[in-house]
Structures are given as structure tokens and as C-alpha cells.
Design an enzyme around this catalytic site. Structure first.
Site, mmCIF file in Angstrom:
data_model
loop_
_atom_site.group_PDB
_atom_site.id
_atom_site.type_symbol
_atom_site.label_atom_id
_atom_site.label_comp_id
_atom_site.label_asym_id
_atom_site.label_seq_id
_atom_site.Cartn_x
_atom_site.Cartn_y
_atom_site.Cartn_z
ATOM 1 N N HIS A 252 5.918 -8.306 -1.018
ATOM 2 C CA HIS A 252 6.698 -7.735 -2.116
ATOM 3 C C HIS A 252 6.471 -6.246 -2.322
ATOM 4 O O HIS A 252 7.107 -5.614 -3.170
ATOM 5 C CB HIS A 252 6.350 -8.510 -3.398
ATOM 6 C CG HIS A 252 7.351 -8.370 -4.485
ATOM 7 N ND1 HIS A 252 7.057 -7.814 -5.717
ATOM 8 C CD2 HIS A 252 8.660 -8.727 -4.540
ATOM 9 C CE1 HIS A 252 8.129 -7.833 -6.483
ATOM 10 N NE2 HIS A 252 9.121 -8.384 -5.792
ATOM 11 N N LYS A 254 6.488 -2.188 -2.146
ATOM 12 C CA LYS A 254 7.490 -1.144 -1.915
ATOM 13 C C LYS A 254 6.748 0.179 -1.724
ATOM 14 O O LYS A 254 6.337 0.819 -2.698
ATOM 15 C CB LYS A 254 8.466 -1.028 -3.088
ATOM 16 C CG LYS A 254 9.500 -2.135 -3.165
ATOM 17 C CD LYS A 254 9.081 -3.234 -4.062
ATOM 18 C CE LYS A 254 10.201 -4.260 -4.203
ATOM 19 N NZ LYS A 254 9.699 -5.589 -4.593
ATOM 20 N N HIS A 481 13.983 -2.936 -13.196
ATOM 21 C CA HIS A 481 13.337 -3.591 -12.067
ATOM 22 C C HIS A 481 11.931 -3.020 -11.887
ATOM 23 O O HIS A 481 11.150 -3.488 -11.073
ATOM 24 C CB HIS A 481 14.157 -3.396 -10.786
ATOM 25 C CG HIS A 481 13.710 -4.248 -9.639
ATOM 26 N ND1 HIS A 481 12.989 -3.748 -8.571
ATOM 27 C CD2 HIS A 481 13.854 -5.572 -9.394
ATOM 28 C CE1 HIS A 481 12.724 -4.717 -7.717
ATOM 29 N NE2 HIS A 481 13.230 -5.829 -8.191
ATOM 30 N N LYS A 483 8.023 -2.342 -12.800
ATOM 31 C CA LYS A 483 6.937 -3.166 -13.337
ATOM 32 C C LYS A 483 5.826 -2.233 -13.787
ATOM 33 O O LYS A 483 5.388 -1.366 -13.025
ATOM 34 C CB LYS A 483 6.374 -4.135 -12.294
ATOM 35 C CG LYS A 483 7.383 -5.197 -11.828
ATOM 36 C CD LYS A 483 8.121 -4.731 -10.627
ATOM 37 C CE LYS A 483 8.944 -5.877 -10.041
ATOM 38 N NZ LYS A 483 10.202 -5.427 -9.429
#
Length: 583
Positions: A252, A254, A481, A483
């Protein structure tokens, strides 16, 4: 006119809200094809939008403009740059722009067929030369180095929001085009580690940045057929699907690694997938490192480490992927001066992990170890504020995992824990009303995969939920989006720490300690995740960051949302992905 029947059908059909030329050169959309083939009304000179599609008329207009450019008609009526649409239900006329917002100028670039001349896309309709028809928010080239310098000491940006024009010129707004800007250095090689990657869209940005022919290594998590064969069309692109230990694990992270012509490099940590929707109307966070110069060949092996041990932690993280293709990058990092980095690297890697010489190595345990060493004392009344784009299964009550595991780590500071109350837990997650009033309407919830099945098992969570509001950053209608996790005190306007990460609020992302007291605590993590932790002592040399206002010449930390927070009202409910399936 080109024949749409040769294209694959878009799986989202009427629910598709993409405005990417590459998408429309590969997929057909029956509802758009019918409107486009039908042409304009001879009297009104408008497209007629059926009643059942009128709610998305603005999106449909922009999509029709793309069809005009990709598949032009011979009729002169379609050469008019300003198009109008008409909904059958109300007959209202609304003049629209020909394409997405254009805040500033940029030079023209080549065609999409040149971008992928050796691929099957080259056989399709050529895409216009203007970058504006590919990228909705275009900024002037050559200015990013100055913007990054002005963003010090935080280097923390939010992505541009297409439909929120004030964000286009905000100093702390960024686009992917700017991350690749030549003012930051001439990129000669790069790594993109991400969950979802639209390789055509990404290579389009590489083309406009002038780096299409440079080596690119892509590590991705989501199954993508195009990436499996990309090396046949683009030999300098190597794509690897990250192998995960269980079906419930996700790669996950990025993150970008950018290598420059002069031997220097840069690290970028973000929350955005590499496809159009994530850089369109969604609030995303991006941290960009300073320029990291190469060390002298005779430098000591310990030279060049940051005060936060960022270099060591990053190398240990990359080793966990166990791919030979990353070894040259690990070697490069080892030979690079990271001393200018002022944040901590926070990673999660799949497996069971126990505390070692450097504390807990991964997940929320790692955050705990760092806070215990370096965080100034925090009163127990200061809440822990969490914010993410999805929520996992958290247990039967707030104690089960939130308090016993997660808050128990995030409440730490440099004082012994002793007997203290748990800090209050607050969670920012978009409500149904937040999403329905977003730039993309209900489709704005496409980045919020929280399910009804999970929500129904944890009704206790609602009392901790808060609305997504970001008026000061012009992003209240841009669904998050991003976090983030933090602790701040509104009374003295201070922030004790802030964490930007790819990790949602879930056990899979952060880890869960085993409950067997007979063995050493083992933190079990399912996902690969990556983030950066801002601690004031390392960033500004003080115990707290300023909140809201400048303090002694130090700029306030740029929170992505408004404070004070807005709790859910009794009538509010969290947005659930199931609502999209019911449209």
C-alpha cells in the site's frame, strides 16, 4: 468519425467520471457515444443530456469535449470552443469551459502517440499536443525549486484540486508535474512504489517532464494487466507486482525515489495512487525531501546519516521487499548524504516483529519507540486525532484495539508512562453529507472503501467520528484520501507531532500485538506502508509546532483540515462504499 465499437467497454459505464484522454482512447461509454453521435440540437446548439444523467451533466460535458478532440466530427458546429449543455428536465443553459482549469501557462508538448509509439496505444487516435488536454491543473515549469524552498521547514504539500481554483495558486499545493520538474534536478532514473498505477497516465507525465526515456522501476500492489507487459513496449520500464504473504495483505506504500544527473537524489512520500482520479478532486498529502547530495568516495560509512536515522530506516525498509532490482538503489542511498532530512521514516512491513536494539522496527510500535525517546511531555487531556480514507475492523469496543494497541503507542512521550488516563480518541472520516456535497457528488466517495459489513460490527465508533472540513485549505469538497495522525492543543495553539502516511486506521496497516503473555510481544502486520513523522525538536528545534499562527518567526504547521473539529450530529452517518453500489 472514428468507430467506438473497436474499443473495450468501460466497466464503470454511466458512473465513470474520468477525464483522462488515454482512458477514452481505450474504452467506450455507451451513454456518451449516444449523446455524441446524436450531435447538437440544431436550434439550441447544445448537447441534450438525458434526465437520468442530468446529475452528472458537468462531468459529461467535459467527457464529450474529450471525445470531440479524440474523434472529431467533420461538421463545423463542433469547432466552437465554448460548448453548452441542456438537461431535458429543466432546460437550463450553462456555459462551460472547454477543458479543466488553466491557472498558468506551459509550453506545448508532443502527442500521446509519441509517448507510447511502440505500444498498442499508438494504433489509436492521436492525442492533442497540448499538456492542458492531458493534465487538468498546469503550472509554469521551472518554479518548483523555489516553491520547495519556501515550504521549509516542513516540505509538506497537498495536491491541487481541479475544481477548487483557489488551490491552484496556493503556495503549499503541488502537482505531479511539479514533483518531476527540472528545477529540482534532471531526473536520470526513478523508482515508483505504489498500490495502483495507471502506467499510461504516469508515462504521460514523464513525457511532459522530458524523462520518458529514463529507466523506471515500478513496484505495484494492485493487479494491472498493462504493467505485466509494459517492458515489451517500453524496455526501460521494469514493473514488479509485489508478492504478499497472504490474500489479506496489501502493498500500500506510495513513495518515489528520484535520481538526478549530478549524482544527487530525492525521496518523496505521499498518499496518492498513480492514476488520474487520485490527483483530480481528492485531498492528498505529499512530503518532498531536500536535495540529497552524494557523499565523497572516501567518506566514512557512518557519514551522511540524518539526526532521525532516516537513511538507515529507509534502507532497512527497502530490503524487506527482497527484490534484486532495489539493490542498486539501496547502495545509492548508502552513498548519499541524508543529513538534511528532519523527519522520521515510519514503515510497516508484513510479518511478526519484536522489539530490538533500535526499539520496535515497524508499525505503531515504531511510532511508540520514537515518541518515547524524542517527544516532549504531553498532558493526557490532549487527544489523539486520527484521519484516514478507510477504516478496518477495530473490534467490539474502543478498548479492543484502539486503546490497548494503537493509542497505547501513540500516547507516549519522553516521560515514563506511569499511571495515566488514555487520551481522548478522535477520528476524522467523511460523513454521507460530506461526500454528497463533494465536487464529484456521490462518486467522490470512490476513494473511501469503508464497508457496511465492517461498520455494522462497530457501532460504537460513530461517537468518535468527526466531519471532513477544510475551508482554510479550500478542500472541504475534495474528499480526503490523505491519512494523518497527530496530537494538538487548541488552548495553547501547539502541535506535538504530526504523521503523514499511506496507512489507514486498521490492524493490517499498523499491526496488532499478540495477546500471549508467556512470550515476548510480537506485532503482527499485514501490509507494506510508508510515512513520515514530524517531531518539533528535529524540524524547528522546539517542543511544539505553532498551530494557526506564526510563532517567533516560525510558520504554523499546515494541517490539512480545519480546527476545531466538527463532531458528527445525531443524524450523521459515515460514508460507506456500499452507497455507490446502490446508485
Amino acid at each position: 468519425m472514428s468507430n467506438f465499437t473497436n474499443l473495450k467497454k468501460c466497466p464503470y459505464a454511466e458512473k465513470c467520471y474520468r477525464r483522462n484522454p488515454i482512458h477514452f482512447s481505450e474504452f467506450s461509454h455507451t451513454h456518451l457515444d449516444n449523446i455524441y453521435h446524436g450531435g447538437w440540437d440544431s436550434e439550441s446548439k447544445e448537447y441534450t443530456i438525458p434526465d437520468e444523467l442530468s446529475q452528472n451533466a458537468d462531468v459529461i460535458l467535459q467527457q464529450l469535449k474529450l471525445l470531440e478532440k479524440l474523434y472529431p466530427k467533420d461538421s463545423k458546429e463542433h469547432k466552437n470552443k465554448n460548448v453548452q449543455t441542456k438537461c431535458k428536465s429543466d432546460g437550463m443553459k450553462t456555459e462551460k469551459r472547454a477543458s479543466s482549469p488553466k491557472p498558468s501557462t506551459s509550453s506545448d508538448a508532443g502527442t500521446r502517440s509519441e509517448i507510447e509509439s511502440s505500444s498498442n496505444l499508438a494504433k489509436k487516435q492521436k492525442i492533442t499536443k497540448n499538456i492542458r488536454d492531458y493534465v487538468p491543473v498546469v503550472v509554469e515549469k521551472g518554479q518548483m525549486a523555489r516553491k520547495l524552498e519556501a515550504a521549509a521547514p516542513y516540505n509538506f504539500f497537498l495536491t491541487a484540486i481541479t475544481d477548487s481554483k483557489p488551490t491552484h495558486n496556493e503556495p503549499l499545493t503541488i502537482t505531479l508535474q511539479e514533483i518531476l520538474d527540472e528545477s529540482l534536478g534532471t531526473i536520470v532514473e526513478s523508482v515508483q512504489i505504489n498500490f495502483m498505477v495507471d502506467i499510461g497516465w504516469l508515462l504521460g507525465h514523464y513525457y511532459f517532464a522530458g524523462i520518458l526515456d529514463t529507466p523506471l522501476l515500478v513496484l505495484y500492489g494492485d493487479d494491472t494487466p498493462e504493467l505485466q507487459t509494459i517492458s515489451k513496449h517500453k524496455p526501460k520500464v521494469k514493473a514488479i507486482k509485489v508478492k504478499m504473504p497472504t490474500p489479506f495483505s496489501t502493498s500500500h506504500t506510495k513513495m518515489m525515489l528520484l535520481a538526478y544527473q549530478d549524482g544527487s537524489m530525492r525521496v518523496v512520500v505521499s498518499t496518492a495512487n498513480l492514476y488520474e482520479d487520485d490527483w483530480h478532486n481528492r485531498t492528498q498529502g505529499v512530503w518532498i525531501s531536500p536535495l540529497l547530495e552524494p557523499l565523497a568516495e572516501d567518506a566514512d560509512t557512518a557519514a551522511g546519516e540524518s539526526p532521525t536515522n532516516f537513511r538507515q530506516d529507509l534502507m532497512l525498509y527497502l530490503v524487506e521487499y527482497k527484490y534484486a532490482e532495489l539493490q542498486p538503489w539501496i547502495a545509492r542511498i548508502r552513498r548519499t548524504d541524508f543529513s538534511a532530512i528532519n523527519v522520521f521514516f515510519i514503515g510497516s512491513v508484513p510479518g511478526g516483529h519484536r522489539e530490538g536494539p533500535r526499539g520496535h522496527p515497524w508499525g505503531h510500535g515504531r511510532v511508540s519507540s520514537i515518541l518515547q525517546k524524542h517527544c516532549a511531555p504531553i498532558d493526557e487531556s490532549v487527544p489523539v486525532v486520527c484521519q484516514s480514507s478507510s477504516i478496518g475492523s477495530l473490534g467490539a469496543n474502543v478498548q479492543a484495539w484502539i486503546q490497548n494497541d494503537f493509542l497505547n503507542s501513540l500516547r507516549r512521550d519522553c516521560k515514563p508512562l506511569g499511571i495515566r488516563k488514555f487520551p481522548q480518541f478522535k477520528m476524522i472520516y467523511p460523513s454521507f453529507c460530506n461526500v454528497s456535497s463533494s465536487h464529484d457528488g456521490m462518486l467522490g466517495g470512490g476513494c473511501l472503501p469503508y464497508s457496511r459489513n465492517t461498520n455494522d460490527k462497530q457501532p460504537w465508533l460513530k461517537s468518535y467520528l468527526h466531519q471532513w472540513t477544510s475551508k482554510l485549505r479550500h478542500r472541504s469538497r475534495a474528499m480526503p484520501h490523505i491519512k494523518s495522525y497527530t496530537r494538538f492543543n487548541l488552548e495553547d495553539k501547539s502541535i506535538y507531532w504530526f504523521l503523514l502516511t499511506s496507512a489507514n486506521l486498521s490492524k493490517a496497516a499498523w499491526g496488532s500485538f499478540n495477546k500471549n503473555s508467556s512470550i515476548q510481544a510480537c506485532l503482527r502486520i499485514a501490509n507494506f506502508e510508508a510515512g513520515v513523522l514530524f517531531l518539533p525538536r528535529f524540524v524547528i528545534g522546539e517542543d511544539t509546532f505553532p498551530l494557526g499562527t506564526v510563532r517567533d518567526g516560525i510558520p504554523p504547521f499546515p494541517l490539512p483540515y480545519d480546527v476545531p473539529l466538527t463532531p458528527y450530529s445525531p443524524d450523521d452517518k459515515p460514508f460507506l462504499m456500499d452507497y455507490l453500489h446502490e446508485l
